[in-house]
Design an enzyme around this catalytic site. Structure first.
Site, short mmCIF file in Angstrom:
data_model
loop_
_atom_site.label_atom_id
_atom_site.label_comp_id
_atom_site.label_asym_id
_atom_site.label_seq_id
_atom_site.Cartn_x
_atom_site.Cartn_y
_atom_site.Cartn_z
N ASP A 222 28.99 -43.21 23.46
CA ASP A 222 28.72 -42.40 22.27
C ASP A 222 27.45 -41.57 22.41
O ASP A 222 27.34 -40.49 21.83
CB ASP A 222 28.63 -43.32 21.04
CG ASP A 222 29.12 -42.64 19.78
OD1 ASP A 222 29.82 -41.61 19.89
OD2 ASP A 222 28.80 -43.12 18.67
N GLY B 94 8.90 -37.66 13.95
CA GLY B 94 8.85 -37.08 15.30
C GLY B 94 7.52 -37.27 16.02
O GLY B 94 6.57 -37.83 15.49
N LYS C 243 23.18 -45.73 6.89
CA LYS C 243 23.86 -44.49 7.28
C LYS C 243 23.43 -44.10 8.69
O LYS C 243 22.31 -43.65 8.91
CB LYS C 243 23.54 -43.32 6.34
CG LYS C 243 24.56 -42.20 6.55
CD LYS C 243 24.04 -40.82 6.24
CE LYS C 243 23.28 -40.20 7.36
NZ LYS C 243 24.03 -39.89 8.57
N PRO C 244 24.35 -44.28 9.65
CA PRO C 244 24.01 -43.86 11.02
C PRO C 244 24.14 -42.34 11.17
O PRO C 244 24.66 -41.66 10.29
CB PRO C 244 25.07 -44.57 11.86
CG PRO C 244 26.21 -44.85 10.95
CD PRO C 244 25.68 -44.89 9.54
N CYS D 76 11.38 -40.42 20.41
CA CYS D 76 10.28 -39.96 19.55
C CYS D 76 8.94 -40.12 20.25
O CYS D 76 8.03 -39.35 20.03
CB CYS D 76 10.30 -40.73 18.24
SG CYS D 76 10.27 -42.51 18.46
N GLU E 178 9.74 -43.05 9.84
CA GLU E 178 9.39 -43.03 11.27
C GLU E 178 9.88 -41.70 11.80
O GLU E 178 11.09 -41.47 11.92
CB GLU E 178 10.07 -44.19 12.01
CG GLU E 178 9.66 -45.58 11.54
CD GLU E 178 8.23 -45.95 11.88
OE1 GLU E 178 7.53 -45.17 12.57
OE2 GLU E 178 7.79 -47.02 11.43
N GLY F 176 13.87 -36.91 12.15
CA GLY F 176 12.97 -35.78 12.33
C GLY F 176 12.02 -35.60 11.15
O GLY F 176 12.30 -36.03 10.03
N GLU G 119 8.61 -30.39 18.93
CA GLU G 119 9.30 -31.51 19.57
C GLU G 119 10.59 -30.99 20.19
O GLU G 119 11.49 -30.53 19.48
CB GLU G 119 9.61 -32.57 18.51
CG GLU G 119 10.15 -33.84 19.11
CD GLU G 119 10.51 -34.88 18.06
OE1 GLU G 119 11.03 -34.48 16.99
OE2 GLU G 119 10.29 -36.07 18.30
P1 NAD Z 1 17.52 -36.05 11.82
O1 NAD Z 1 16.31 -36.03 10.98
O2 NAD Z 1 18.30 -34.81 11.97
O3 NAD Z 1 18.56 -37.14 11.28
C1 NAD Z 1 18.21 -38.50 11.13
C2 NAD Z 1 19.15 -39.12 10.12
O4 NAD Z 1 18.91 -38.52 8.84
C3 NAD Z 1 20.64 -38.89 10.42
O5 NAD Z 1 21.36 -40.06 10.08
C4 NAD Z 1 20.97 -37.73 9.50
O6 NAD Z 1 22.34 -37.67 9.18
C5 NAD Z 1 20.13 -38.07 8.29
N1 NAD Z 1 19.84 -36.95 7.39
C6 NAD Z 1 19.79 -35.63 7.69
N2 NAD Z 1 19.51 -34.90 6.58
C7 NAD Z 1 19.36 -35.79 5.58
C8 NAD Z 1 19.05 -35.65 4.18
N3 NAD Z 1 18.83 -34.47 3.62
N4 NAD Z 1 18.95 -36.77 3.44
C9 NAD Z 1 19.15 -38.00 3.99
N5 NAD Z 1 19.47 -38.18 5.29
C10 NAD Z 1 19.56 -37.09 6.08
O7 NAD Z 1 17.06 -36.63 13.22
P2 NAD Z 1 17.95 -36.77 14.54
O8 NAD Z 1 18.12 -35.42 15.12
O9 NAD Z 1 19.14 -37.62 14.27
O10 NAD Z 1 16.97 -37.65 15.45
C11 NAD Z 1 15.94 -37.12 16.20
C12 NAD Z 1 14.62 -37.21 15.47
O11 NAD Z 1 14.34 -38.58 15.16
C13 NAD Z 1 13.47 -36.75 16.32
O12 NAD Z 1 12.61 -35.95 15.55
C14 NAD Z 1 12.77 -38.05 16.71
O13 NAD Z 1 11.41 -37.90 17.01
C15 NAD Z 1 12.99 -38.88 15.50
N6 NAD Z 1 12.84 -40.30 15.81
C16 NAD Z 1 11.72 -40.97 15.37
C17 NAD Z 1 11.54 -42.30 15.70
C18 NAD Z 1 10.32 -43.06 15.23
O14 NAD Z 1 10.37 -44.29 15.22
N7 NAD Z 1 9.23 -42.40 14.85
C19 NAD Z 1 12.48 -42.98 16.47
C20 NAD Z 1 13.61 -42.27 16.90
C21 NAD Z 1 13.78 -40.93 16.55
#
Ligand code: NAD
Length: 497
Positions: A100, A259, A182-183, A291, A257, A236, A392
């Site tokens: 996946d 970026g 919610k994944p 991240c 948590e 993010g 990032e």
């Molecule tokens: P993203 O912010 O696009 O999405 C993360 C999650 O949020 C997803 O499940 C998405 O569907 C959900 N989401 C999106 N819009 C939303 C909204 N309006 N309301 C509620 N939920 C919403 O991030 P991504 O692209 O999936 O992951 C990458 C990012 O995650 C990078 O910026 C990375 O640095 C960060 N990250 C941080 C950590 C940490 O521990 N600091 C760990 C892993 C990843």
């Protein structure tokens, strides 16, 4: 190497989501899950709907009312059963996640082991989570106790699904709450498989729901739901800020948590071999989709040329390939769209005058044609203030900068909206201590990088986040604290008539 040796439908019937204890087809639209190694469709996942969110929250609240009253050691036993289930399915969970997300099997196996370890650690932490008897200051016995919040919204990104799911579900359950998870849209399969394991463990029905779907629909519905008492989000910074605004409207606590754009600093006295290996692992493991990736490398001007020559040769030797190939070091990115986004960053870096020392392209050859691959890349010649060094990229792209004195180094390392992590390579313990304390980062690694322990708190500074995960205090983040005063005074109250 065939990825299809994982029969996904035997692992998780992906047309079903877990709503308040019931596995059934999600009320939302269907969405294809793609294997980024070859672009093939793994399966179609039916998203949850807003009505599913309502039901999950109501079911969670009902289940939490009973669960939260159970004694800690009883809840801890269930967490161990979930860990047992994860361990018993470790191999297929890792393979599923490799399909996946594209990640190497070595990494997904480590993430699965970390998820099981998180449930066990939180079980142990729960059993030893003492409430506080506070120092008496008057005629009453004073204490402070922690109580469950109720229903927790857990929203996770695509880069390390099962580990980030566990980091939220385990402490939230330990604290006596229900969880609506919610994944991410791109990688829901291993979270659904975890939901199956949780159901099979005998956890009270309704306590955990797994609702795949779009962030702007399902995620937003969870965040705004009046029955959700806290949201724990990893993702993010832009999304985190949206969630913080919605949480402000409800005056709801959040853990965010977010970026990073972490500096890795090599000092003149560093062990060069070890530093090169650490820098490579820090940025190119997980194909940079981390991240805490060490994406800005600071080299002392006096040794930059020598270091870079060796680094570039080592980068060119990295093995790019399929995640199931045991020799692979750099696997495909999570999705073709994300690969294109990374390529766009590199194109803009070139246009801005950046010099691509190695990589900077998709790899050529039949093995790579259909996949979301991108070569490990090193870019020099750009200022720390450039978009390449500030944004990032979340891919296998390392920017190289040089420095001459420590104050300037620290100022530029800290010149970022992020403050998640940092790596220091030096043989001098005084340099390590001095600089580690001056850097704005939630985690600083000294002569190592990207090592993790569930017993050590993890958090971000500045726009990298709010609140902490992991560690014994990780459970307290999912509680409400209450103080009790027990009057002991035997003398009549002065107001007594
Ligand atoms: P993203 O912010 O696009 O999405 C993360 C999650 O949020 C997803 O499940 C998405 O569907 C959900 N989401 C999106 N819009 C939303 C909204 N309006 N309301 C509620 N939920 C919403 O991030 P991504 O692209 O999936 O992951 C990458 C990012 O995650 C990078 O910026 C990375 O640095 C960060 N990250 C941080 C950590 C940490 O521990 N600091 C760990 C892993 C990843």
């Amino acid at each position: 190497m065939s990825a299809s040796d994982v029969a996904v439908d035997t692992v998780v019937p992906a047309d079903e989501v877990l709503v308040a204890g019931e596995w059934r087809r999600g009320g939302g639209t269907g969405s294809e899950s793609i294997d980024p190694a070859d672009g093939s469709v793994i399966t179609t996942v039916h998203h949850a709907s807003e009505a599913d969110v309502d039901e999950a929250v109501a079911g969670g609240a009902e289940a939490a009312a009973e669960w939260g009253r159970r004694l800690p050691h009883e809840r801890a036993r269930h967490l161990h059963w979930i860990a047992d289930g994860i361990e018993a399915s470790a191999e297929r969970l890792a393979r599923l996640q490799t399909r996946d997300t594209g990640k190497t099997l070595k990494e997904t196996s480590a993430l699965v082991a970390s998820a099981a370890g998180t449930f066990r650690y939180m079980a142990a932490a729960l059993e030893t989570f003492d409430e506080e008897l506070t120092t008496q200051r008057g005629p009453s016995l004073t204490m402070s106790v922690h109580e469950p919040i109720g229903v927790i919204g857990a929203i996770t990104p695509w880069n390390s699904p099962i580990a980030s799911d566990a980091q939220k579900i385990a402490p939230a359950l330990a604290a006596g709450n229900a969880v609506v998870l919610k994944p991410a849209e791109w990688t829901p399969l291993v979270s659904l498989a975890l939901g199956r394991i949780i159901t099979d463990s005998g956890l009270p029905p309704g306590l955990v729901s797994v609702l795949p779907g779009r962030g702007s629909v399902v995620g937003d519905a969870i965040v705004r739901h009046p029955g959700v008492g806290k949201v724990s989000f990893t993702g993010g910074t832009t999304t985190g800020r949206l969630i913080a605004h919605a949480a402000a409207d409800k005056l709801m606590p959040v853990t965010l948590e977010l970026g990073g754009k972490s500096p890795t600093i090599v000092f003149e006295d560093a062990d060069v071999e070890a530093a090169i290996a650490g820098v490579l692992f820090g940025i190119y493991s997980s194909s940079g989709q981390s991240c805490i990736a060490g994406s800005r490398l600071f080299l002392p001007s006096a040794r930059a040329e020598e270091f870079l020559e060796r680094l570039v040769k080592a980068v060119a030797r990295l093995r790019v390939g399929h995640g199931l190939d045991p020799d692979t070091q750099v696997a495909p990115l999570v999705h073709h769209r994300h690969r294109d986004s990374v390529a766009g960053h590199v194109d803009r870096a070139r246009a801005a005058g950046g010099e691509v020392l190695v990589g900077g392209a998709v790899p050529e050859g039949d093995a790579y044609d259909a996949g979301a691959y991108y070569l490990p890349t090193v870019i020099a010649g750009l200022d720390n203030s450039s978009p390449t060094c500030q944004e990032e990229i979340f891919g296998p792209v390392l920017s190289v900068l040089t420095y001459d004195d420590e104050d300037d180094l620290v100022a530029r390392a800290n010149d970022s909206v992020y403050g998640l992590a940092c790596g220091l390579w030096t043989r001098d313990y005084r340099t390590a201590w001095r600089v580690a304390r001056r850097i704005d980062a939630g985690t600083v690694w000294i002569n190592t990088y990207k090592q993790f322990s569930i017993s050590t708190p993890f958090s971000g500074m500045k726009e990298s986040g709010l609140g902490i995960e992991k560690g014994r205090r990780g459970i307290a983040e999912y509680t409400r604290q209450k103080s009790l005063y027990w009057g002991l005074d035997e003398a009549p109250h002065p107001w007594a008539g």
